[in-house]
Scaffold this active site. Sequence first.
Site, PDB file in Angstrom:
ATOM      1  N   ALA A   1     -57.002 -39.881 -67.164  1.00 32.35           N
ATOM      2  CA  ALA A   1     -57.650 -40.572 -68.284  1.00 32.35           C
ATOM      3  C   ALA A   1     -59.158 -40.510 -68.022  1.00 32.35           C
ATOM      4  O   ALA A   1     -59.728 -41.362 -67.332  1.00 32.35           O
ATOM      5  CB  ALA A   1     -57.171 -42.012 -68.360  1.00 32.35           C
TER       6      ALA A   1
ATOM      7  N   SER B   1     -64.631 -47.909 -66.324  1.00 29.76           N
ATOM      8  CA  SER B   1     -63.403 -47.164 -66.039  1.00 29.76           C
ATOM      9  C   SER B   1     -62.348 -47.524 -67.081  1.00 29.76           C
ATOM     10  O   SER B   1     -62.702 -48.010 -68.157  1.00 29.76           O
ATOM     11  CB  SER B   1     -62.928 -47.486 -64.621  1.00 29.76           C
ATOM     12  OG  SER B   1     -61.937 -46.578 -64.210  1.00 29.76           O
ATOM     13  N   ASN B   2     -61.091 -47.287 -66.794  1.00 27.01           N
ATOM     14  CA  ASN B   2     -60.019 -47.654 -67.721  1.00 27.01           C
ATOM     15  C   ASN B   2     -58.776 -48.040 -66.924  1.00 27.01           C
ATOM     16  O   ASN B   2     -58.785 -48.007 -65.702  1.00 27.01           O
ATOM     17  CB  ASN B   2     -59.743 -46.501 -68.707  1.00 27.01           C
ATOM     18  CG  ASN B   2     -59.361 -45.235 -67.980  1.00 27.01           C
ATOM     19  OD1 ASN B   2     -58.377 -45.190 -67.252  1.00 27.01           O
ATOM     20  ND2 ASN B   2     -60.179 -44.193 -68.140  1.00 27.01           N
ATOM     21  N   ASP B   3     -57.704 -48.392 -67.644  1.00 31.74           N
ATOM     22  CA  ASP B   3     -56.518 -48.967 -66.997  1.00 31.74           C
ATOM     23  C   ASP B   3     -55.523 -47.949 -66.444  1.00 31.74           C
ATOM     24  O   ASP B   3     -54.426 -48.328 -66.049  1.00 31.74           O
ATOM     25  CB  ASP B   3     -55.766 -49.847 -68.010  1.00 31.74           C
ATOM     26  CG  ASP B   3     -56.445 -51.186 -68.202  1.00 31.74           C
ATOM     27  OD1 ASP B   3     -57.131 -51.637 -67.265  1.00 31.74           O
ATOM     28  OD2 ASP B   3     -56.285 -51.774 -69.282  1.00 31.74           O
TER      29      ASP B   3
END
Length: 218
Positions: free
Chosen positions: A96, A29-31
């Site tokens: 995102a 995943s991402n932030d």
Amino acid sequence: MSPRRGGRRRVVVTAGPTRERIDPVRYLSNDSSGIMGFAIAEAAVAAGDEVTLIAGPVGLPTPRGARRVDVESAREMQAALREAFKECDALFMAAAVCDFRPKRCFRGKWRKKEAGQERASLELVPNPDILSSLTRRKGDRLVVGFALETGDGLRRAKSKLEKKRMDYVVLNGPSALNSSKTSVTILGRDGSQRCLADRTKRAVAKVLVGLPAPGEAR
Ligand code: CTP
């Protein structure tokens, strides 16, 4: 596109990260916190729009008055958007989206003995570019996308604006992740450029929601 219901603009907003499963307990995943997308949804409701918020996994409360659809992966987000986009007048693509996902999702835990003791590698395959797939049939909808860039991203953001057939791209940097404030440059297909430095995401959201659709007078 069907006619607007009761004259209200129909707005779709995507927010947050996507999560790409490796196995039942692990993912890529991402932030992204989702704060920007949720702020856009809130601002659009306040402006009188009918709002559908398609959210990746985030722990934020649903803005009052918005219809929320929760998704996990990029492919789930694409499926949810396919229908919602057809019926909308404006899309704000703040999510995102993970560009890659593991080629296979293990049914049980990915064990050390399968992965390798000394070194393990995970094969990734590209996710669909959701925005590009939608804007092939953009019509006169307003489409606002984002570009998260490290360093001077102006050139890259302009190229994304063109390639993905957006009306506006919102350029921001990694410091915006997980923060309630952000600094953005809004680039328009019409050549316009507007910088909003060190603003709350709520303030930026208000500006974005007020952007004119293609062919609409300011
Ligand atoms: N986006 C999308 N589908 C993807 C990746 C991104 O719809 N698979 C959207 C994002 O929601 C954003 C815009 O495209 O509105 C630009 O996203 P960004 O991550 O900056 O660009 P990428 O195309 O992923 O390029 P890169 O990460 O290589 O810079």
